[in-house]
Design a protein around this motif. Structure first.
Motif, mmCIF file in Angstrom:
data_model
loop_
_atom_site.group_PDB
_atom_site.id
_atom_site.type_symbol
_atom_site.label_atom_id
_atom_site.label_comp_id
_atom_site.label_asym_id
_atom_site.label_seq_id
_atom_site.Cartn_x
_atom_site.Cartn_y
_atom_site.Cartn_z
ATOM 1 N N SER A 61 10.132 2.808 6.591
ATOM 2 C CA SER A 61 10.632 4.132 6.983
ATOM 3 C C SER A 61 11.061 4.936 5.759
ATOM 4 N N ALA A 62 11.710 4.259 4.805
ATOM 5 C CA ALA A 62 12.104 4.925 3.564
ATOM 6 C C ALA A 62 10.878 5.423 2.807
ATOM 7 N N LEU A 63 9.846 4.599 2.730
ATOM 8 C CA LEU A 63 8.623 4.974 2.004
ATOM 9 C C LEU A 63 7.878 6.099 2.718
ATOM 10 N N CYS A 64 7.817 6.031 4.049
ATOM 11 C CA CYS A 64 7.137 7.084 4.804
ATOM 12 C C CYS A 64 7.882 8.415 4.681
ATOM 13 N N GLY A 65 9.226 8.351 4.717
ATOM 14 C CA GLY A 65 10.008 9.567 4.530
ATOM 15 C C GLY A 65 9.787 10.172 3.162
ATOM 16 N N GLY A 83 8.703 10.046 9.912
ATOM 17 C CA GLY A 83 8.628 8.886 9.022
ATOM 18 C C GLY A 83 8.828 7.556 9.738
ATOM 19 N N PRO A 84 9.923 7.392 10.498
ATOM 20 C CA PRO A 84 10.138 6.118 11.192
ATOM 21 C C PRO A 84 9.061 5.779 12.217
ATOM 22 N N ILE A 136 0.839 -1.202 0.000
ATOM 23 C CA ILE A 136 0.000 0.000 0.000
ATOM 24 C C ILE A 136 0.873 1.251 0.000
ATOM 25 N N ALA A 137 1.945 1.218 0.811
ATOM 26 C CA ALA A 137 2.853 2.369 0.882
ATOM 27 C C ALA A 137 3.553 2.601 -0.454
ATOM 28 N N ILE A 138 3.954 1.523 -1.135
ATOM 29 C CA ILE A 138 4.598 1.658 -2.448
ATOM 30 C C ILE A 138 3.655 2.309 -3.446
ATOM 31 N N ALA A 148 16.212 8.752 2.071
ATOM 32 C CA ALA A 148 17.476 8.866 2.808
ATOM 33 C C ALA A 148 17.240 9.348 4.232
ATOM 34 N N LEU A 149 16.414 10.384 4.400
ATOM 35 C CA LEU A 149 16.160 10.923 5.734
ATOM 36 C C LEU A 149 15.347 9.955 6.584
ATOM 37 N N GLY A 150 14.414 9.242 5.950
ATOM 38 C CA GLY A 150 13.643 8.240 6.688
ATOM 39 C C GLY A 150 14.514 7.108 7.200
ATOM 40 N N ILE A 151 15.390 6.602 6.334
ATOM 41 C CA ILE A 151 16.307 5.525 6.742
ATOM 42 C C ILE A 151 17.295 6.021 7.791
ATOM 43 N N ALA A 152 17.838 7.222 7.583
ATOM 44 C CA ALA A 152 18.786 7.779 8.559
ATOM 45 C C ALA A 152 18.124 7.930 9.923
ATOM 46 N N GLY A 153 16.880 8.401 9.929
ATOM 47 C CA GLY A 153 16.173 8.592 11.187
ATOM 48 C C GLY A 153 15.936 7.291 11.930
ATOM 49 N N VAL A 154 15.470 6.266 11.209
ATOM 50 C CA VAL A 154 15.141 5.008 11.892
ATOM 51 C C VAL A 154 16.398 4.323 12.420
#
Length: 347
Positions: A297-301, A278-279, A23-25, A82-88
């Motif tokens: 997290s990447a998708l939410c970011g 995002g995370p 769903i996120a994709i 990038a920011l979503g992955i970095a945050g999580v």
């Protein structure tokens, strides 16, 4: 029977997680194309056609889509991921839900580097038009190296690392304010605009390739350590008893997060709270299992950045509102909610 029932529940939970990912994709894909064609004078259909079948599109529409809208959407997608992955990963290794590149001073350091370039032309002779990006990256990495050095010390823990990051945040915010007060009005305004963040600053496909390459390498590193990262929720003592070098893992992850964040922020400017919100949204949907939490997290970011971009384009202002303003307006209430809901994380 109990073992079979447990496996069935686990499979059902994983199917639900996969469904959320799908769903996120779909949602991010829709946002990606919506950001490209929204408020396009030629109409959404003409914009999509210019991307899918460039030869049939009018030259004016082709230029808008391929030299502005498509690169902007690509940058929004990659920077958000990038920011979503970095945050999580920052939250994972520091075991603190308030950790993210913005609150650890990485973005503030990038702003200081950019401010030096904009106000005084530092690096222009060596790096040309990329001087702002390069200085932002270098100062981001400086803070990242300080945080990484603190994290690698035997006597330090996650709380110490977090406090050092917060100290860097206030330090570089003050230094940016100092540069703004000492320079002329035009330069000060340019610094202010850069600090608000943007994904549409004449981005080239070379820039997109650089950010995409760094994102791919760092994400691969996190994937290779995905089980170790998931196990960190058990606590350092238990993880160490499993034969995992917790301090080394924490140092390496912070280094990977640093490179990823510094690259993204140096191109886009300060887009705050994406790595925080995002995370947490991802965690609400798929839990702590990094196999699902990392991509979600990447998708939410990415979804947050693209949504902010769409909002900026639709608001009735004379000029386009910077994305960082919208993400901060979303992020600050969420940040306060986390503090109120989990007071123990800052104690």
């Amino acid at each position: 029977m109990e073992g079979t029932a447990g496996r069935d529940i686990y499979r059902q939970l994983n199917r639900k997680r996969v469904l959320f990912l799908l769903i996120a994709i779909v949602a991010v894909t829709v946002l990606f194309f919506a950001n490209m064609v929204i408020n396009l004078s030629a109409g959404p259909a003409a914009g999509i056609r210019a991307v899918i079948d460039p030869d049939s599109a009018p030259r004016s529409v082709y230029n808008i889509m391929h030299y502005y809208r498509l690169p902007e959407s690509c940058f929004g997608l990659l920077a958000g991921m990038a920011l979503g992955i970095a945050g999580v990963q920052m939250q994972t290794v520091l075991n603190n839900p308030l950790s993210e590149p913005y609150t650890l001073g990485i973005s503030a350091a990038a702003s200081f580097g950019a401010a030096l370039s904009i106000a005084y032309g530092i690096g222009a002779g060596l790096f040309g038009s990329y001087s702002t990006i390069v200085l932002a990256f270098l100062f981001s990495m400086l803070v990242c190296m300080i945080i990484s050095a603190v994290a690698s010390r035997r006597s330090s823990g996650p709380t110490t690392t977090l406090l050092i990051g917060v100290a860097m945040l206030f330090l570089f915010q003050a230094m940016v304010s100092l540069v703004q007060s000492l320079t002329n009005k035009d330069a000060a305004n340019s610094i202010m605009f850069w600090m608000f963040g943007s994904i549409g600053r004449d981005s080239s496909y070379t820039d997109i390739g650089i950010l995409g390459g760094v994102l791919a390498v760092c994400t691969l590193f996190f994937i290779l350590n995905i089980w170790k990262l998931t196990s960190l929720k058990l606590g350092d003592a238990k993880v160490s008893s499993m034969g995992i070098n917790v301090r080394g893992l924490r140092r390496n992850v912070i280094l990977g997060v640093s490179v990823l964040t510094a690259t993204a922020v140096s191109f886009t400017g300060t887009i705050g709270f994406v790595g925080l919100v995002g995370p947490h949204v991802a965690r609400m949907m798929v839990g702590e299992d990094q196999r699902f939490l990392l991509p979600m997290s990447a998708l939410c970011g990415a979804g947050m950045v693209l949504t902010a971009s769409i909002i900026c384009k639709t608001l009735p202002f004379t000029s386009v509102l910077p994305i960082g303003v919208v993400t901060s307006m979303i992020g600050v209430p969420f940040f306060l909610y986390l503090i109120i809901r989990k007071r123990s994380v800052i104690g």
